[in-house]
Design a protein around this motif. Sequence first.
Motif, mmCIF file in Angstrom:
data_model
loop_
_atom_site.group_PDB
_atom_site.id
_atom_site.type_symbol
_atom_site.label_atom_id
_atom_site.label_comp_id
_atom_site.label_asym_id
_atom_site.label_seq_id
_atom_site.Cartn_x
_atom_site.Cartn_y
_atom_site.Cartn_z
ATOM 1 N N ALA A 52 6.814 -8.776 9.993
ATOM 2 C CA ALA A 52 6.664 -9.784 8.935
ATOM 3 C C ALA A 52 6.039 -11.062 9.485
ATOM 4 C CB ALA A 52 8.020 -10.081 8.299
ATOM 5 N N ARG A 55 2.423 -10.466 10.232
ATOM 6 C CA ARG A 55 1.708 -9.899 9.077
ATOM 7 C C ARG A 55 1.060 -8.565 9.425
ATOM 8 N NH1 ARG A 55 -0.642 -15.673 7.595
ATOM 9 N NH2 ARG A 55 1.183 -16.471 6.523
ATOM 10 N N GLU A 57 1.387 -4.347 9.162
ATOM 11 C CA GLU A 57 1.958 -3.351 8.258
ATOM 12 C C GLU A 57 2.811 -2.312 8.971
ATOM 13 O OE1 GLU A 57 -0.957 -1.604 5.746
ATOM 14 O OE2 GLU A 57 -1.781 -3.529 5.148
#
Length: 68
Positions: A52, A55, A57
């Motif tokens: 997170a 950023r 995935e």
Amino acid sequence: MAKKGLDGRSRDAGGRIDKKHGNTLIGSLRKTYGDHFAEGRRSDMMLKTLLAETRSESLHAYLRKHHK
């Protein structure tokens, strides 16, 4: 018995290779990827928090982008 997949990971009955869970600790991943993995981050940080913050995935995406 599950067949071995890429990087020694196991495949389930459907042939899917297991992903790392978000609750995997950075300290555990350092055993695989080296002490410099997620440098500057605490070893008790969870993978989902790292992803997170950066950023990313997935662990694979994080490794491509940040782990050289």
